[in-house]
Design a protein around this motif. Structure first.
Motif, short mmCIF file in Angstrom:
data_model
loop_
_atom_site.label_atom_id
_atom_site.label_comp_id
_atom_site.label_asym_id
_atom_site.label_seq_id
_atom_site.Cartn_x
_atom_site.Cartn_y
_atom_site.Cartn_z
N CYS A 186 -8.36 -3.28 -2.04
CA CYS A 186 -8.52 -1.77 -3.06
C CYS A 186 -9.72 -1.64 -3.40
N CYS A 204 0.38 -1.07 -0.55
CA CYS A 204 0.06 -0.46 0.09
C CYS A 204 1.06 1.39 0.11
N CYS A 243 -8.67 0.47 1.87
CA CYS A 243 -7.62 1.21 1.01
C CYS A 243 -7.09 2.05 1.70
N CYS A 271 1.93 2.18 -4.14
CA CYS A 271 0.64 3.46 -4.59
C CYS A 271 0.53 4.76 -3.44
FE1 SF4 Z 1 -3.09 -0.08 -2.63
FE2 SF4 Z 1 -5.32 0.67 -1.81
FE3 SF4 Z 1 -4.66 -1.84 -2.64
FE4 SF4 Z 1 -3.07 -0.81 -0.91
S1 SF4 Z 1 -5.57 -1.30 -0.98
S2 SF4 Z 1 -2.77 -2.12 -2.54
S3 SF4 Z 1 -3.83 1.10 -1.39
S4 SF4 Z 1 -5.40 0.15 -3.53
#
Ligand code: SF4
Length: 208
Positions: free
Chosen positions: A26, A9, A31, A12
């Protein structure tokens, strides 16, 4: 074969984009990017100003992390793409999309590319009826990708196939859900890749 095993995470948040590296999570309110849409670390919420080099570096890192590839292999794809006819950036994206782990993910047999990679490594995937356990294997037009007969019982694969619609259609692949198989109808065109990627920046990064 090396792979990234750190917290995803954060990737991202670093790239300021949802890379969808955690499957179901996600799409949920857990998220991390939705909760904390700023870069990780003590100074994450401070003002960040990128140089021209920095902008190009981030674009390259974003794509590399999206497909789960380390620098050395990514650079190799760039050299292949650069030595082919056509637009280098588009050639590069096509190479990345042709990887077997990506195709397994795109077909919906796995909810993330890393899960797809594991399916391939653990011998659950067949290409034209033959077992292939190399995630970077480059698929071709008319290749049939399928799940091995005794692996069709794996609940995780069925669950992923149920949830694949939320990712939107993939026009260059033809999926037959009933038989857990799919065919590559054509190589992906630029418009088939819908993530916000500026591939020209990557070309500029490596051409500097
Ligand atoms: Fe990325 Fe959100 Fe998925 Fe984590 S939960 S990998 S931050 S999209």
């Amino acid at each position: 074969m090396a792979r990234y095993i750190g917290p995803v995470c954060k990737l991202c948040r670093r790239e300021n984009l949802k890379l969808f590296l955690k499957g179901d999570r996600c799409y949920s309110d857990k998220c991390a990017f939705d909760r904390r849409p700023y870069p990780p670390g003590q100074h994450g919420q401070g003002r960040i100003k990128f140089s021209e080099y920095g902008v190009r570096l981030r674009e390259k890192q974003k794509v590399r992390r999206l497909y789960g590839i380390f620098e050395r292999q990514f650079r190799r794809y760039f050299h292949f793409a650069d030595s082919e006819k056509g637009v280098t950036g588009e050639n590069l994206l096509r190479y990345l999309e042709r990887r077997l782990d990506n195709v397994v993910y795109r077909m919906g047999f796995a909810s993330t590319r890393s899960e797809a990679r594991q399916l391939v490594r653990h011998n659950h995937v067949l290409v034209n009826g033959k077992r292939v356990n190399i995630p970077s294997y480059l698929t071709r037009v008319n290749d049939t990708i399928s799940i091995r007969e005794r692996s069709k019982k794996i609940a995780r694969i069925a669950e992923s196939m149920e949830a694949v619609e939320r990712r939107g259609p993939v026009s260059w692949l033809e999926l037959d859900k009933a038989s857990f198989s799919g065919v590559i109808k054509q190589l992906p065109a630029r418009d088939d890749i819908t993530m916000p990627i500026q591939e020209q920046m990557i070309v500029e990064f490596y051409s500097r």
